[in-house]
Design a protein around this motif. Structure first.
Motif, PDB file in Angstrom:
ATOM      1  N   ASP A  26       0.428  -1.373  -0.102  1.00  0.00           N
ATOM      2  CA  ASP A  26      -0.320   0.510   0.144  1.00  0.00           C
ATOM      3  C   ASP A  26       1.436   1.607  -0.148  1.00  0.00           C
ATOM      4  N   LYS A  27       1.863   1.452   0.578  1.00  0.00           N
ATOM      5  CA  LYS A  27       2.779   2.281   0.817  1.00  0.00           C
ATOM      6  C   LYS A  27       3.359   2.574  -0.192  1.00  0.00           C
ATOM      7  N   LEU A  28       3.967   1.647  -1.018  1.00  0.00           N
ATOM      8  CA  LEU A  28       4.599   1.907  -1.833  1.00  0.00           C
ATOM      9  C   LEU A  28       3.190   2.737  -3.626  1.00  0.00           C
ATOM     10  N   PHE A  29       2.361   1.448  -3.408  1.00  0.00           N
ATOM     11  CA  PHE A  29       1.055   2.528  -4.682  1.00  0.00           C
ATOM     12  C   PHE A  29       0.879   3.732  -4.644  1.00  0.00           C
ATOM     13  N   HIS A  30       0.816   4.009  -2.989  1.00  0.00           N
ATOM     14  CA  HIS A  30       0.387   5.340  -2.595  1.00  0.00           C
ATOM     15  C   HIS A  30       1.082   6.665  -2.797  1.00  0.00           C
ATOM     16  N   SER A  31       2.443   6.037  -2.307  1.00  0.00           N
ATOM     17  CA  SER A  31       3.793   6.963  -2.761  1.00  0.00           C
ATOM     18  C   SER A  31       3.768   7.537  -4.218  1.00  0.00           C
ATOM     19  N   LEU A  32       4.264   6.005  -5.477  1.00  0.00           N
ATOM     20  CA  LEU A  32       3.930   6.500  -6.423  1.00  0.00           C
ATOM     21  C   LEU A  32       3.296   7.580  -7.267  1.00  0.00           C
ATOM     22  N   HIS A  33       1.903   6.717  -6.682  1.00  0.00           N
ATOM     23  CA  HIS A  33       0.239   6.820  -7.182  1.00  0.00           C
ATOM     24  C   HIS A  33       0.817   8.792  -6.919  1.00  0.00           C
ATOM     25  N   GLU A  34       1.064   8.779  -5.775  1.00  0.00           N
ATOM     26  CA  GLU A  34       0.783  11.108  -5.927  1.00  0.00           C
ATOM     27  C   GLU A  34       1.851  11.074  -6.416  1.00  0.00           C
ATOM     28  N   GLU A  35       2.647  10.909  -6.748  1.00  0.00           N
ATOM     29  CA  GLU A  35       4.010  11.088  -7.580  1.00  0.00           C
ATOM     30  C   GLU A  35       3.520  11.461  -9.243  1.00  0.00           C
ATOM     31  N   VAL A  36       3.114   9.471  -9.638  1.00  0.00           N
ATOM     32  CA  VAL A  36       2.590   9.953 -11.027  1.00  0.00           C
ATOM     33  C   VAL A  36       1.510  10.705 -11.900  1.00  0.00           C
ATOM     34  N   PHE A  37       0.536  11.080 -10.489  1.00  0.00           N
ATOM     35  CA  PHE A  37      -1.027  12.364 -11.331  1.00  0.00           C
ATOM     36  C   PHE A  37       0.288  14.174 -10.975  1.00  0.00           C
ATOM     37  N   GLU A  38       1.600  14.396 -10.412  1.00  0.00           N
ATOM     38  CA  GLU A  38       1.738  15.528 -10.129  1.00  0.00           C
ATOM     39  C   GLU A  38       2.230  15.642 -11.628  1.00  0.00           C
ATOM     40  N   HIS A  39       1.817  14.099 -12.761  1.00  0.00           N
ATOM     41  CA  HIS A  39       3.052  14.859 -14.118  1.00  0.00           C
ATOM     42  C   HIS A  39       2.592  13.760 -15.020  1.00  0.00           C
ATOM     43  N   ILE A  40       1.257  12.695 -14.533  1.00  0.00           N
ATOM     44  CA  ILE A  40      -0.011  13.067 -15.750  1.00  0.00           C
ATOM     45  C   ILE A  40      -1.637  13.344 -15.169  1.00  0.00           C
ATOM     46  N   ASN A  41      -1.894  14.065 -16.500  1.00  0.00           N
ATOM     47  CA  ASN A  41      -3.246  14.460 -16.197  1.00  0.00           C
ATOM     48  C   ASN A  41      -4.456  13.488 -17.301  1.00  0.00           C
ATOM     49  N   CYS A  42      -5.254  13.037 -16.815  1.00  0.00           N
ATOM     50  CA  CYS A  42      -6.087  12.074 -17.373  1.00  0.00           C
ATOM     51  C   CYS A  42      -7.015  12.929 -19.051  1.00  0.00           C
ATOM     52  N   LEU A  43      -6.286  14.050 -18.575  1.00  0.00           N
ATOM     53  CA  LEU A  43      -7.443  14.301 -19.293  1.00  0.00           C
ATOM     54  C   LEU A  43      -6.522  15.086 -20.566  1.00  0.00           C
ATOM     55  N   ASP A  44      -5.464  14.614 -20.766  1.00  0.00           N
ATOM     56  CA  ASP A  44      -4.272  14.571 -21.986  1.00  0.00           C
ATOM     57  C   ASP A  44      -4.838  12.653 -22.110  1.00  0.00           C
ATOM     58  N   CYS A  45      -5.403  12.204 -22.006  1.00  0.00           N
ATOM     59  CA  CYS A  45      -5.578  10.298 -22.021  1.00  0.00           C
ATOM     60  C   CYS A  45      -6.951  10.280 -22.795  1.00  0.00           C
ATOM     61  N   ALA A  46      -8.121  10.304 -21.324  1.00  0.00           N
ATOM     62  CA  ALA A  46      -9.079   8.943 -21.047  1.00  0.00           C
ATOM     63  C   ALA A  46      -8.992   7.434 -21.811  1.00  0.00           C
ATOM     64  N   ASN A  47      -7.813   7.071 -21.531  1.00  0.00           N
ATOM     65  CA  ASN A  47      -8.200   5.234 -23.124  1.00  0.00           C
ATOM     66  C   ASN A  47      -9.042   5.069 -21.477  1.00  0.00           C
ATOM     67  N   CYS A  48      -9.335   5.150 -21.000  1.00  0.00           N
ATOM     68  CA  CYS A  48     -10.095   4.482 -19.508  1.00  0.00           C
ATOM     69  C   CYS A  48     -11.751   4.457 -20.240  1.00  0.00           C
ATOM     70  N   CYS A  49     -11.807   5.785 -20.401  1.00  0.00           N
ATOM     71  CA  CYS A  49     -13.463   6.163 -21.121  1.00  0.00           C
ATOM     72  C   CYS A  49     -13.518   5.347 -22.416  1.00  0.00           C
ATOM     73  N   SER A  50     -12.508   5.519 -22.932  1.00  0.00           N
ATOM     74  CA  SER A  50     -12.707   5.019 -24.410  1.00  0.00           C
ATOM     75  C   SER A  50     -12.372   3.384 -24.852  1.00  0.00           C
ATOM     76  N   SER A  51     -11.737   3.045 -23.914  1.00  0.00           N
ATOM     77  CA  SER A  51     -11.421   1.487 -23.576  1.00  0.00           C
ATOM     78  C   SER A  51     -12.345   0.330 -22.910  1.00  0.00           C
ATOM     79  N   ILE A  52     -12.708   0.376 -22.079  1.00  0.00           N
ATOM     80  CA  ILE A  52     -13.636   0.111 -21.395  1.00  0.00           C
ATOM     81  C   ILE A  52     -14.724   0.426 -20.812  1.00  0.00           C
ATOM     82  N   SER A  53     -15.475  -0.033 -19.337  1.00  0.00           N
ATOM     83  CA  SER A  53     -16.752   0.483 -18.891  1.00  0.00           C
ATOM     84  C   SER A  53     -16.434  -0.233 -17.425  1.00  0.00           C
ATOM     85  N   PRO A  54     -16.313   0.725 -16.547  1.00  0.00           N
ATOM     86  CA  PRO A  54     -16.995   0.622 -15.228  1.00  0.00           C
ATOM     87  C   PRO A  54     -17.826  -0.374 -15.229  1.00  0.00           C
TER      88      PRO A  54
END
Length: 164
Positions: free
Chosen positions: A35-63
């Motif tokens: 959990d600690k590993l994922f949480h720290s990297l989650h915070e870091e990655v979303f400082e650099h990646i903006n979901c609005l530049d991608c939307a691949n999840c919305c384009s390719s899979i359904s929740p």
């Protein structure tokens, strides 16, 4: 930024063997450390990646959708829940409610969501890399490596670390 994000997904597909090896190690990692590993990297990655530049999840899979999700969407659209189901939702092989098609019917051309404030719970939590008890969803996370560049970026960084 968009090209970089698309490049990450291409890279993920090329590195399947490496990704499999990382997940094999992750399965042996103690829960709190995982959990600690994922949480720290989650915070870091979303400082650099903006979901609005991608939307691949919305384009390719359904929740997976729950009744509360359908009710919220119906309210936003000023429709009856049954109308939302009839127009946009089907039951999949696992007996879950999902959108009839991809891309998501609420994904707009600018990659924004037309029901964003009332989007499904699964969309709110995606890509799930900041949740507790990551060990419970490692198989889902592995699938998401090939959908979400942020997840691939996290796994790529885990691979470069020494752990367990």
């Amino acid at each position: 930024m968009e090209k970089y994000i698309k490049d990450l997904l291409v890279e993920a597909k090329k590195n399947k063997r490496k990704i499999d090896a990382v997940f094999k190690k992750l399965k042996k990692t103690p829960q709190k450390e995982l959990d600690k590993l994922f949480h720290s990297l989650h915070e870091e990655v979303f400082e650099h990646i903006n979901c609005l530049d991608c939307a691949n999840c919305c384009s390719s899979i359904s929740p997976t959708l729950y009744n509360r999700d359908i009710d919220r969407i119906a309210s936003t659209l000023r429709l009856k829940p049954s109308e939302v189901v009839e127009k946009h939702i089907r039951i999949d092989d696992e007996n879950d409610y999902v959108f009839r098609e991809t891309p998501c019917p609420f994904l707009m051309e600018d990659y924004c969501c037309s029901v964003y404030e009332d989007r499904p719970k699964a969309c709110r939590e995606y890509p799930h890399t900041d949740r507790n008890k990551m060990f419970q969803i490692l198989s889902l996370t592995k699938k998401n490596v090939y959908v979400c560049p942020a997840v691939y970026w996290i796994i790529k960084n885990i691979d470069s670390m020494s752990f367990s």
